[in-house]
Motif scaffolding. Structure first.
Motif, PDB file in Angstrom:
ATOM      1  N   SER A 114      12.905 -13.023   6.303  1.00  0.00           N
ATOM      2  CA  SER A 114      12.164 -11.795   5.965  1.00  0.00           C
ATOM      3  C   SER A 114      13.167 -10.668   5.770  1.00  0.00           C
ATOM      4  O   SER A 114      14.288 -10.706   6.297  1.00  0.00           O
ATOM      5  CB  SER A 114      11.177 -11.412   7.069  1.00  0.00           C
ATOM      6  OG  SER A 114      11.882 -10.916   8.194  1.00  0.00           O
ATOM      7  N   GLY A 115      12.721  -9.663   5.005  1.00  0.00           N
ATOM      8  CA  GLY A 115      13.580  -8.510   4.764  1.00  0.00           C
ATOM      9  C   GLY A 115      13.952  -7.806   6.048  1.00  0.00           C
ATOM     10  O   GLY A 115      15.089  -7.363   6.236  1.00  0.00           O
ATOM     11  N   SER A 116      12.974  -7.697   6.965  1.00  0.00           N
ATOM     12  CA  SER A 116      13.229  -7.001   8.231  1.00  0.00           C
ATOM     13  C   SER A 116      14.387  -7.637   8.987  1.00  0.00           C
ATOM     14  O   SER A 116      15.249  -6.940   9.541  1.00  0.00           O
ATOM     15  CB  SER A 116      11.978  -7.042   9.118  1.00  0.00           C
ATOM     16  OG  SER A 116      10.898  -6.422   8.484  1.00  0.00           O
ATOM     17  N   TYR A 142      11.811   2.805   3.966  1.00  0.00           N
ATOM     18  CA  TYR A 142      11.314   1.741   4.851  1.00  0.00           C
ATOM     19  C   TYR A 142      12.270   0.555   4.825  1.00  0.00           C
ATOM     20  O   TYR A 142      12.665   0.101   3.735  1.00  0.00           O
ATOM     21  CB  TYR A 142       9.922   1.292   4.382  1.00  0.00           C
ATOM     22  CG  TYR A 142       9.340   0.172   5.215  1.00  0.00           C
ATOM     23  CD1 TYR A 142       8.923   0.393   6.522  1.00  0.00           C
ATOM     24  CD2 TYR A 142       9.209  -1.119   4.699  1.00  0.00           C
ATOM     25  CE1 TYR A 142       8.383  -0.635   7.297  1.00  0.00           C
ATOM     26  CE2 TYR A 142       8.667  -2.150   5.454  1.00  0.00           C
ATOM     27  CZ  TYR A 142       8.271  -1.907   6.756  1.00  0.00           C
ATOM     28  OH  TYR A 142       7.742  -2.925   7.514  1.00  0.00           O
ATOM     29  N   HIS A 143      12.639   0.080   5.982  1.00  0.00           N
ATOM     30  CA  HIS A 143      13.561  -1.059   6.053  1.00  0.00           C
ATOM     31  C   HIS A 143      13.044  -2.126   7.013  1.00  0.00           C
ATOM     32  O   HIS A 143      13.834  -2.786   7.692  1.00  0.00           O
ATOM     33  CB  HIS A 143      14.949  -0.581   6.483  1.00  0.00           C
ATOM     34  CG  HIS A 143      15.480   0.530   5.631  1.00  0.00           C
ATOM     35  ND1 HIS A 143      15.788   0.349   4.292  1.00  0.00           N
ATOM     36  CD2 HIS A 143      15.717   1.843   5.891  1.00  0.00           C
ATOM     37  CE1 HIS A 143      16.203   1.495   3.782  1.00  0.00           C
ATOM     38  NE2 HIS A 143      16.167   2.422   4.723  1.00  0.00           N
ATOM     39  N   GLY A 144      11.739  -2.280   7.092  1.00  0.00           N
ATOM     40  CA  GLY A 144      11.164  -3.283   7.984  1.00  0.00           C
ATOM     41  C   GLY A 144      10.593  -2.651   9.237  1.00  0.00           C
ATOM     42  O   GLY A 144      10.712  -1.446   9.463  1.00  0.00           O
ATOM     43  N   GLU A 207      16.953   2.864   0.322  1.00  0.00           N
ATOM     44  CA  GLU A 207      16.373   2.261  -0.868  1.00  0.00           C
ATOM     45  C   GLU A 207      17.045   2.994  -2.037  1.00  0.00           C
ATOM     46  O   GLU A 207      16.945   4.219  -2.119  1.00  0.00           O
ATOM     47  CB  GLU A 207      14.865   2.514  -0.923  1.00  0.00           C
ATOM     48  CG  GLU A 207      14.065   1.896   0.207  1.00  0.00           C
ATOM     49  CD  GLU A 207      12.570   2.224   0.066  1.00  0.00           C
ATOM     50  OE1 GLU A 207      12.005   2.029  -1.023  1.00  0.00           O
ATOM     51  OE2 GLU A 207      11.981   2.695   1.044  1.00  0.00           O
ATOM     52  N   ASP A 240      19.065  -1.300   0.349  1.00  0.00           N
ATOM     53  CA  ASP A 240      17.920  -2.156   0.652  1.00  0.00           C
ATOM     54  C   ASP A 240      17.143  -2.335  -0.656  1.00  0.00           C
ATOM     55  O   ASP A 240      16.390  -1.454  -1.074  1.00  0.00           O
ATOM     56  CB  ASP A 240      17.058  -1.491   1.733  1.00  0.00           C
ATOM     57  CG  ASP A 240      15.875  -2.365   2.118  1.00  0.00           C
ATOM     58  OD1 ASP A 240      15.552  -3.292   1.357  1.00  0.00           O
ATOM     59  OD2 ASP A 240      15.273  -2.095   3.171  1.00  0.00           O
ATOM     60  N   VAL A 242      14.918  -4.733  -1.291  1.00  0.00           N
ATOM     61  CA  VAL A 242      13.800  -5.673  -1.079  1.00  0.00           C
ATOM     62  C   VAL A 242      12.714  -5.455  -2.148  1.00  0.00           C
ATOM     63  O   VAL A 242      12.121  -6.410  -2.640  1.00  0.00           O
ATOM     64  CB  VAL A 242      13.244  -5.549   0.358  1.00  0.00           C
ATOM     65  CG1 VAL A 242      11.911  -6.259   0.515  1.00  0.00           C
ATOM     66  CG2 VAL A 242      14.257  -6.128   1.344  1.00  0.00           C
ATOM     67  N   ILE A 243      12.486  -4.216  -2.539  1.00  0.00           N
ATOM     68  CA  ILE A 243      11.529  -3.960  -3.627  1.00  0.00           C
ATOM     69  C   ILE A 243      12.234  -3.960  -4.987  1.00  0.00           C
ATOM     70  O   ILE A 243      11.783  -4.603  -5.939  1.00  0.00           O
ATOM     71  CB  ILE A 243      10.796  -2.609  -3.419  1.00  0.00           C
ATOM     72  CG1 ILE A 243       9.767  -2.763  -2.291  1.00  0.00           C
ATOM     73  CG2 ILE A 243      10.100  -2.150  -4.703  1.00  0.00           C
ATOM     74  CD1 ILE A 243       8.910  -1.544  -2.042  1.00  0.00           C
ATOM     75  N   LYS A 268      11.273 -10.280  -1.137  1.00  0.00           N
ATOM     76  CA  LYS A 268      10.127 -10.214  -2.051  1.00  0.00           C
ATOM     77  C   LYS A 268      10.303 -11.047  -3.325  1.00  0.00           C
ATOM     78  O   LYS A 268      10.190 -12.262  -3.277  1.00  0.00           O
ATOM     79  CB  LYS A 268       9.799  -8.748  -2.354  1.00  0.00           C
ATOM     80  CG  LYS A 268       9.363  -8.007  -1.055  1.00  0.00           C
ATOM     81  CD  LYS A 268       8.512  -6.800  -1.324  1.00  0.00           C
ATOM     82  CE  LYS A 268       8.289  -5.978  -0.074  1.00  0.00           C
ATOM     83  NZ  LYS A 268       6.971  -5.979   0.482  1.00  0.00           N
TER      84      LYS A 268
HETATM   85  C1  PLP Z   1      12.533  -1.678   1.045  1.00  0.00           C
HETATM   86  C2  PLP Z   1      12.045  -2.664   2.050  1.00  0.00           C
HETATM   87  N1  PLP Z   1      12.891  -3.137   2.969  1.00  0.00           N
HETATM   88  C3  PLP Z   1      12.521  -4.045   3.889  1.00  0.00           C
HETATM   89  C4  PLP Z   1      11.228  -4.513   3.917  1.00  0.00           C
HETATM   90  C5  PLP Z   1      10.833  -5.509   4.978  1.00  0.00           C
HETATM   91  O1  PLP Z   1      10.696  -6.766   4.417  1.00  0.00           O
HETATM   92  P1  PLP Z   1       9.758  -7.855   5.144  1.00  0.00           P
HETATM   93  O2  PLP Z   1       8.358  -7.338   5.031  1.00  0.00           O
HETATM   94  O3  PLP Z   1      10.014  -9.107   4.336  1.00  0.00           O
HETATM   95  O4  PLP Z   1      10.228  -7.981   6.535  1.00  0.00           O
HETATM   96  C6  PLP Z   1      10.305  -4.051   2.981  1.00  0.00           C
HETATM   97  C7  PLP Z   1       8.922  -4.538   2.995  1.00  0.00           C
HETATM   98  O5  PLP Z   1       8.045  -4.014   2.347  1.00  0.00           O
HETATM   99  C8  PLP Z   1      10.717  -3.105   2.021  1.00  0.00           C
HETATM  100  O6  PLP Z   1       9.876  -2.595   1.113  1.00  0.00           O
END
Ligand code: PLP
Length: 426
Positions: A114-116, A142-144, A207, A240, A242-243, A268
């Motif tokens: 997972s991203g978190s 947001y980073h988890g 981000e 980050d 993830v998006i 993601k």
């Molecule tokens: C920019 C960003 N980083 C990290 C995460 C966390 O990822 P995860 O939900 O896979 O743990 C998210 C989740 O939406 C995110 O948008």
């Protein structure tokens, strides 16, 4: 449209599942959380039998649409081969090699689930590499959901303090707060330099385009300056993505914006719905993991089915063919939405790229969290709810995710629903 069966199912499910939902982010949708029975292409079917055109896409991962044939075929084939081996499979090396070819900062890769989790590895690496403890994060980013990063993501303005030196605010009861997280406003390099001069900042995480709190692009020259500052003060720069990874381009926002961080978090769209994330980065930093000095683990990392799905997704993305159709559908949607809002007399702004963009009402040009929050979010949430009642599912916070499964007739359907909603008034 009626959503009564969903409501009933959630209510009954609440006897077994706490709150009837399995992620805190699935609440807050009007009229209430929905219960789905299937998802194919860009269409969701719910327990009421509604067919919804989906721009939520599992909160972003489904860039090839729900259940894309190539990914599903690869996953089905793997089900008869292996699931979890507590070892390596040839597939994960192929997927990692592709990542190093696609993402500018990716000299080495570690997959996570997972991203978190992947964000936690980045924090550890930054601290181990620098021998410092403090990390800079930005208001609204947001980073988890883990304690050390769920800080000032959607802070209460009455508690948030000075705009240039915000208070670091917890988001939930039970959260351990530490003095090692420094919260700053984004898009202001001077406040970063002021902190870096103290010589105690291990890393900066952001981000590269703020999509989690309204779509805000980096100001011209901002990322370049942060890159220079991080290098000058020996601080690890973490994007980050993830998006933005695989949505802004096949190499993430960093490829398009031309600034290469030291470490990048991916997730993601990396695996189109399978539970895969990655931390990628410069060899000298990632060597700290390779040598075992920095620990990174996970029972489910590189689970075999997830890995073949990752490889199939990356191969498709690298071929560019999904982006061609997303650029057409998403580009058209961005243009036509803007025209419709304008003719309805709604001041608005659409920021982003065909595969991920943000729409806000009654505000233009915010540069960071506090200004972005001045958009008319209630009006937008009403618009999202009215669209849902016409069979179009969008996020009430303004983000639209597109997939290569959205066809021109899906865009036609969406736009006629938008016109009906705007004619009725929001
Ligand atoms: C920019 C960003 N980083 C990290 C995460 C966390 O990822 P995860 O939900 O896979 O743990 C998210 C989740 O939406 C995110 O948008």
């Amino acid at each position: 449209m009626k959503f009564t069966q969903s409501q009933e199912a959630v209510t009954q499910g609440s006897d077994y599942v706490a709150g009837g939902i399995n992620s805190g982010y699935r609440t807050g949708f009007k009229p209430h959380p929905l219960v789905f029975t299937s998802a194919h292409g860009c269409t969701l079917v719910d327990v009421d039998g509604n067919h919804l055109t989906d721009y939520v896409l599992g909160m972003g991962p489904m860039i090839l649409g729900h259940s894309p044939q190539e990914v599903i075929d690869a996953a089905k084939k793997q089900l008869d081969v292996s699931l979890l081996v507590a070892g390596q499979t040839p597939t994960e090396y192929k997927a990692a090699k592709l990542l190093t070819e696609m993402v500018p900062s990716a000299e080495r890769v570690r997959f996570a689930s997972s991203g978190s989790e992947a964000v936690q590895v980045a924090f550890r690496l930054a601290r181990a590499a620098t021998g410092r403890w403090k990390m800079i994060k930005f208001e609204g980013h947001y980073h988890g959901w883990f304690d050390n990063v769920l800080v000032s993501v959607a802070p209460d303005m009455s508690l948030a303090g000075d705009a240039l030196h915000p208070n670091a605010l917890a988001a939930t009861q039970g959260q351990e707060m530490s003095e090692n997280i420094v919260v700053l406003p984004w898009n202001n390099a001077d406040v970063i330099e002021e902190q870096l001069k103290n010589g105690d900042i291990a890393g900066i995480i952001m981000e590269p385009i703020m999509f989690n709190s309204g779509g805000v692009l980096p100001l011209p020259g901002y990322l370049e300056r942060v890159r220079e500052l991080a290098t000058k003060y020996g601080t690890v720069l973490i994007f980050d993505e993830v998006i933005t990874g695989f949505r802004v381009s096949d190499g993430g926002a960093q490829k398009v914006l031309g600034v290469t961080p030291d470490l990048t978090i991916l997730g993601k769209a990396l695996a189109n719905g399978f539970a895969v994330a990655a931390i990628v980065g410069k060899k000298d930093l990632m060597d700290l993991i390779a040598s075992g000095k920095v620990m990174h683990g996970g029972t489910y990392n590189t689970q075999s089915v997830s890995m073949v799905a990752t490889l199939a997704t990356l191969q498709l993305l690298k071929s560019q063919s999904p982006y061609k159709s997303i650029d057409v559908a998403g580009g058209r949607l961005m243009k036509e939405l803007s025209l419709e809002f304008a003719s309805a007399g709604i001041e608005h702004e659409i920021v982003g790229y065909p595969a991920v963009f943000n729409v806000r009402f009654d505000l233009k040009g915010p540069t960071e969290y506090r200004s972005a929050m001045k958009a008319n979010r209630e009006r937008y949430a009403n618009f999202a709810f009215a669209l849902l009642n016409k069979g179009i599912r969008i996020l009430p916070r303004g983000t639209w995710f597109l997939s290569s499964a959205h066809t021109s007739s899906d865009i036609d359907k969406t736009m006629s629903a938008v016109r009906e909603v705007l004619q009725a008034g929001i």
